[in-house]
Write a protein that holds these residues in place. Structure first.
Motif, PDB file in Angstrom:
ATOM      1  N   GLY A 257      -1.887  17.904   6.931  1.00 38.07           N
ATOM      2  CA  GLY A 257      -3.120  17.157   7.176  1.00 38.07           C
ATOM      3  C   GLY A 257      -2.884  15.659   7.140  1.00 38.07           C
ATOM      4  O   GLY A 257      -2.518  15.106   6.100  1.00 38.07           O
ATOM      5  N   LEU A 258      -3.084  14.999   8.287  1.00 34.70           N
ATOM      6  CA  LEU A 258      -2.929  13.542   8.370  1.00 34.70           C
ATOM      7  C   LEU A 258      -4.253  12.931   8.823  1.00 34.70           C
ATOM      8  O   LEU A 258      -5.152  13.649   9.262  1.00 34.70           O
ATOM      9  CB  LEU A 258      -1.840  13.174   9.381  1.00 34.70           C
ATOM     10  N   ALA A 259      -4.354  11.597   8.758  1.00 32.69           N
ATOM     11  CA  ALA A 259      -5.569  10.930   9.229  1.00 32.69           C
ATOM     12  C   ALA A 259      -5.339  10.412  10.648  1.00 32.69           C
ATOM     13  O   ALA A 259      -4.317   9.769  10.903  1.00 32.69           O
ATOM     14  CB  ALA A 259      -5.935   9.782   8.289  1.00 32.69           C
ATOM     15  N   PRO A 260      -6.291  10.660  11.568  1.00 24.48           N
ATOM     16  CA  PRO A 260      -6.100  10.208  12.953  1.00 24.48           C
ATOM     17  C   PRO A 260      -6.288   8.695  13.079  1.00 24.48           C
ATOM     18  O   PRO A 260      -7.197   8.121  12.474  1.00 24.48           O
ATOM     19  CB  PRO A 260      -7.211  10.942  13.711  1.00 24.48           C
ATOM     20  N   GLY A 261      -5.430   8.062  13.886  1.00 20.14           N
ATOM     21  CA  GLY A 261      -5.485   6.604  14.042  1.00 20.14           C
ATOM     22  C   GLY A 261      -6.822   6.101  14.534  1.00 20.14           C
ATOM     23  O   GLY A 261      -7.270   5.017  14.160  1.00 20.14           O
ATOM     24  N   VAL A 262      -7.502   6.917  15.351  1.00 19.75           N
ATOM     25  CA  VAL A 262      -8.783   6.491  15.915  1.00 19.75           C
ATOM     26  C   VAL A 262      -9.806   6.185  14.814  1.00 19.75           C
ATOM     27  O   VAL A 262     -10.726   5.393  15.005  1.00 19.75           O
ATOM     28  CB  VAL A 262      -9.319   7.568  16.904  1.00 19.75           C
ATOM     29  N   ALA A 263      -9.613   6.788  13.638  1.00 20.05           N
ATOM     30  CA  ALA A 263     -10.551   6.562  12.523  1.00 20.05           C
ATOM     31  C   ALA A 263     -10.543   5.112  12.045  1.00 20.05           C
ATOM     32  O   ALA A 263     -11.474   4.685  11.365  1.00 20.05           O
ATOM     33  CB  ALA A 263     -10.188   7.472  11.351  1.00 20.05           C
ATOM     34  N   PHE A 264      -9.491   4.362  12.398  1.00 19.82           N
ATOM     35  CA  PHE A 264      -9.314   3.028  11.814  1.00 19.82           C
ATOM     36  C   PHE A 264      -9.744   1.898  12.747  1.00 19.82           C
ATOM     37  O   PHE A 264      -9.455   0.740  12.508  1.00 19.82           O
ATOM     38  CB  PHE A 264      -7.852   2.856  11.356  1.00 19.82           C
ATOM     39  N   GLY A 265     -10.457   2.281  13.821  1.00 20.93           N
ATOM     40  CA  GLY A 265     -11.062   1.267  14.678  1.00 20.93           C
ATOM     41  C   GLY A 265     -10.109   0.691  15.704  1.00 20.93           C
ATOM     42  O   GLY A 265      -9.054   1.263  16.007  1.00 20.93           O
TER      43      GLY A 265
ATOM     44  N   ALA B 137       0.846  -1.216   0.000  1.00 18.12           N
ATOM     45  CA  ALA B 137       0.000   0.000   0.000  1.00 18.12           C
ATOM     46  C   ALA B 137       0.873   1.253   0.000  1.00 18.12           C
ATOM     47  O   ALA B 137       2.058   1.186  -0.378  1.00 18.12           O
ATOM     48  CB  ALA B 137      -1.001  -0.016   1.147  1.00 18.12           C
ATOM     49  N   PHE B 138       0.329   2.416   0.413  1.00 14.25           N
ATOM     50  CA  PHE B 138       1.164   3.619   0.432  1.00 14.25           C
ATOM     51  C   PHE B 138       0.943   4.443   1.698  1.00 14.25           C
ATOM     52  O   PHE B 138       0.789   5.649   1.656  1.00 14.25           O
ATOM     53  CB  PHE B 138       1.051   4.472  -0.832  1.00 14.25           C
ATOM     54  N   TYR B 139       0.958   3.698   2.814  1.00 18.04           N
ATOM     55  CA  TYR B 139       0.722   4.346   4.099  1.00 18.04           C
ATOM     56  C   TYR B 139       1.775   3.971   5.127  1.00 18.04           C
ATOM     57  O   TYR B 139       2.300   2.854   5.102  1.00 18.04           O
ATOM     58  CB  TYR B 139      -0.622   3.891   4.676  1.00 18.04           C
ATOM     59  N   LEU B 140       2.011   4.900   6.060  1.00 18.89           N
ATOM     60  CA  LEU B 140       2.729   4.576   7.294  1.00 18.89           C
ATOM     61  C   LEU B 140       1.763   4.854   8.436  1.00 18.89           C
ATOM     62  O   LEU B 140       0.926   5.768   8.352  1.00 18.89           O
ATOM     63  CB  LEU B 140       3.976   5.436   7.458  1.00 18.89           C
ATOM     64  N   PHE B 141       1.911   4.051   9.492  1.00 21.20           N
ATOM     65  CA  PHE B 141       0.991   4.189  10.629  1.00 21.20           C
ATOM     66  C   PHE B 141       1.810   4.255  11.916  1.00 21.20           C
ATOM     67  O   PHE B 141       1.807   3.314  12.707  1.00 21.20           O
ATOM     68  CB  PHE B 141       0.034   2.989  10.628  1.00 21.20           C
ATOM     69  N   PRO B 142       2.525   5.382  12.114  1.00 22.84           N
ATOM     70  CA  PRO B 142       3.394   5.489  13.284  1.00 22.84           C
ATOM     71  C   PRO B 142       2.596   5.565  14.587  1.00 22.84           C
ATOM     72  O   PRO B 142       1.546   6.212  14.640  1.00 22.84           O
ATOM     73  CB  PRO B 142       4.161   6.795  13.056  1.00 22.84           C
TER      74      PRO B 142
ATOM     75  N   GLU C 296      -6.148   3.842  17.864  1.00 26.06           N
ATOM     76  CA  GLU C 296      -5.882   5.013  18.703  1.00 26.06           C
ATOM     77  C   GLU C 296      -4.411   5.029  19.132  1.00 26.06           C
ATOM     78  O   GLU C 296      -3.806   3.965  19.339  1.00 26.06           O
ATOM     79  CB  GLU C 296      -6.820   4.996  19.929  1.00 26.06           C
ATOM     80  N   GLY C 297      -3.837   6.221  19.214  1.00 27.24           N
ATOM     81  CA  GLY C 297      -2.426   6.331  19.599  1.00 27.24           C
ATOM     82  C   GLY C 297      -1.504   6.432  18.395  1.00 27.24           C
ATOM     83  O   GLY C 297      -0.302   6.600  18.543  1.00 27.24           O
ATOM     84  N   SER C 298      -2.090   6.341  17.181  1.00 26.28           N
ATOM     85  CA  SER C 298      -1.284   6.423  15.956  1.00 26.28           C
ATOM     86  C   SER C 298      -1.871   7.483  15.026  1.00 26.28           C
ATOM     87  O   SER C 298      -2.965   8.000  15.263  1.00 26.28           O
ATOM     88  CB  SER C 298      -1.283   5.075  15.220  1.00 26.28           C
ATOM     89  N   PHE C 299      -1.152   7.771  13.961  1.00 23.29           N
ATOM     90  CA  PHE C 299      -1.713   8.584  12.871  1.00 23.29           C
ATOM     91  C   PHE C 299      -1.289   7.935  11.555  1.00 23.29           C
ATOM     92  O   PHE C 299      -0.346   7.144  11.522  1.00 23.29           O
ATOM     93  CB  PHE C 299      -1.251  10.043  12.948  1.00 23.29           C
ATOM     94  N   ARG C 300      -2.026   8.253  10.488  1.00 27.32           N
ATOM     95  CA  ARG C 300      -1.697   7.667   9.186  1.00 27.32           C
ATOM     96  C   ARG C 300      -1.184   8.739   8.239  1.00 27.32           C
ATOM     97  O   ARG C 300      -1.800   9.789   8.089  1.00 27.32           O
ATOM     98  CB  ARG C 300      -2.932   7.009   8.560  1.00 27.32           C
ATOM     99  N   ILE C 301      -0.063   8.398   7.601  1.00 29.08           N
ATOM    100  CA  ILE C 301       0.468   9.268   6.540  1.00 29.08           C
ATOM    101  C   ILE C 301       0.254   8.532   5.218  1.00 29.08           C
ATOM    102  O   ILE C 301       0.644   7.373   5.089  1.00 29.08           O
ATOM    103  CB  ILE C 301       1.990   9.448   6.692  1.00 29.08           C
ATOM    104  N   CYS C 302      -0.325   9.210   4.232  1.00 27.05           N
ATOM    105  CA  CYS C 302      -0.324   8.648   2.882  1.00 27.05           C
ATOM    106  C   CYS C 302       0.882   9.250   2.164  1.00 27.05           C
ATOM    107  O   CYS C 302       0.953  10.466   1.973  1.00 27.05           O
ATOM    108  CB  CYS C 302      -1.614   8.998   2.145  1.00 27.05           C
TER     109      CYS C 302
END
Ligand SMILES: Cc1ncc(COP(=O)(O)O)c(C=O)c1O
Length: 391
Positions: free
Chosen positions: A350-358, A323-328, A362-368
């Motif tokens: 602008g990043l996506a919050p980890g909590v969005a992914f169920g 894929a094309f994501y990191l989830f630190p 939580e505790g992470s963020f997603r970078i595309c």
């Protein structure tokens, strides 16, 4: 005043969208929150769509999609996976991957049924389950050292008499995790043992960096399953060919499921846009060189982001194969939405919050990391500075 249906009210908002909507009202944001590149669809695909319109592909098609598009998809599976699919009975072209997901899920769940989903995952899977008036139990991927795994014990423990399906995504959004062949076999055995539908979201199967050479796909679960297995594969043109706005994807499944999905498509969208289907055929037939060039660029982007983040104290970030994501993961972070909002306000990243992914997010963020370097480099600089400042 009549109310909105309670079952619909219960479907949560996408928290990726929630963050994105704040960002869209601002100027000058470096946008890495959606799963797409800022690079346009390649010219040869746009020209194919223009040609298709000029050639009269502007009318309704079959509910399952144009026979020629289904034949092109079957040819691709034969070439990449040595899997033989019958284009007439085992494939439906859909108006996007998310529509394929919705349609597949709608065909296998009754109201009140239960479904399992491996998470952290793109939220639309769980929300589609809820839109079918079913309940979803999310099972988090545990991180063991450098690699995410599947918690088969938790899966076994979560099965109820009403469990009807298991959804997983490989390569994963947001983890970039790729199921090994042994894990795929384990999921298939689990589904067979409990009489479940196995729904495999494989929209990122071409975005794989772990093969013998770039361009080799992640082996589809269809290589292991028979055509009589209760297996559904979700796919899309969006990611491999920079066609996110075109809304074309496909669904592969057992013949009885495909017959029903085809019939239901009539009442949902009737079919995917006709000229976009033709453009998709061209992408499949002519897209390999461009795809490999994109993968080279993506792999470099991944490594740039990994290097930048690994130097920051308190950050854990496994190296993903797809894929094309990191989830630190950020040590001590317990409100990833607030983190992403603060980052956005202070740095315009602008990043996506980890909590969005169920569950497990939580505790992470997603970078595309699919964006061009002119966006990615300053975004990483601002992000690492923000993290080092201990935000
Ligand atoms: C895991 C996953 N599946 C499916 C999709 C659907 O893609 P599309 O609806 O653009 O085809 C996405 C898009 O982000 C995704 O991340």
């Amino acid at each position: 005043m009549p109310n909105i249906a309670a079952s619909v009210e219960a479907v949560p908002r996408s928290r990726i969208r929630e963050l994105a909507e704040i960002a869209m009202s601002m100027d000058g944001v470096l946008r890495l929150y959606f799963g797409e590149s800022n690079l346009p669809t390649p010219e040869y695909i746009k020209q194919a769509a223009i040609r298709a319109m000029q050639d009269g592909f502007t009318f309704y098609t079959e509910n399952a999609g144009l026979p020629s598009t289904r034949a092109a998809i079957a040819a691709q599976y034969r070439a990449l996976h040595q899997v033989d699919l019958d284009p007439a009975t085992e494939i439906v072209v859909t108006a996007s991957g998310v529509q394929a997901l919705n349609l597949g899920i709608r065909c296998v769940l009754d109201p009140g049924d239960h479904a399992l989903a491996l998470t952290p995952a793109w939220p639309n899977g769980s929300s589609s389950i809820m839109m079918a008036n079913a309940a979803v139990q999310q099972i988090a991927h545990p991180l063991c050292g450098e690699r995410y795994r599947i918690d088969f014990d938790a899966l076994e423990a979560a099965v109820t008499p009403r469990t009807r399906m298991l959804l997983y995504t490989s390569p994963s959004n947001p983890l970039g995790w790729v199921a090994t062949e042994a894990e795929q076999q384990g999921l298939l055995d689990f589904a067979r043992r409990h009489d479940l539908w196995l729904v495999a979201d494989e929209v990122y199967d071409r975005l794989y960096y772990g093969g013998a050479r770039l361009g080799d796909p992640v082996p589809s679960v269809l290589r292991k399953a028979t055509r009589d297995d209760a297996v559904i594969v979700i796919h899309s043109f969006s990611k491999s060919y920079c066609m996110t706005g075109w809304r074309v994807g496909w669904l592969i499944g057992r013949r009885d499921l495909i017959a029903k999905a085809t019939q239901l498509n009539e009442f949902i969208v009737s079919h995917a846009p006709t000229f976009a289907q033709k453009a998709g055929e061209t992408a499949l037939a002519e897209g390999e060189d461009e795809l490999v060039r994109m993968l080279e660029r993506l792999k470099e982007n991944r490594d740039l982001c990994l290097d930048a983040l690994r130097g920051v104290p308190g950050i854990t970030v496994p190296k993903p194969d797809g894929a094309f994501y990191l989830f630190p993961r950020v040590q001590g972070l317990d409100d990833s939405f607030a983190f992403c909002r603060n980052l956005l306000m202070e740095t315009r990243v602008g990043l996506a919050p980890g909590v969005a992914f169920g569950e497990g997010g939580e505790g992470s963020f997603r970078i595309c990391y699919a964006a061009g370097r002119s966006i990615l480099e300053p975004a990483m600089e601002r992000l690492t500075k923000f993290l080092r400042a201990g935000a």
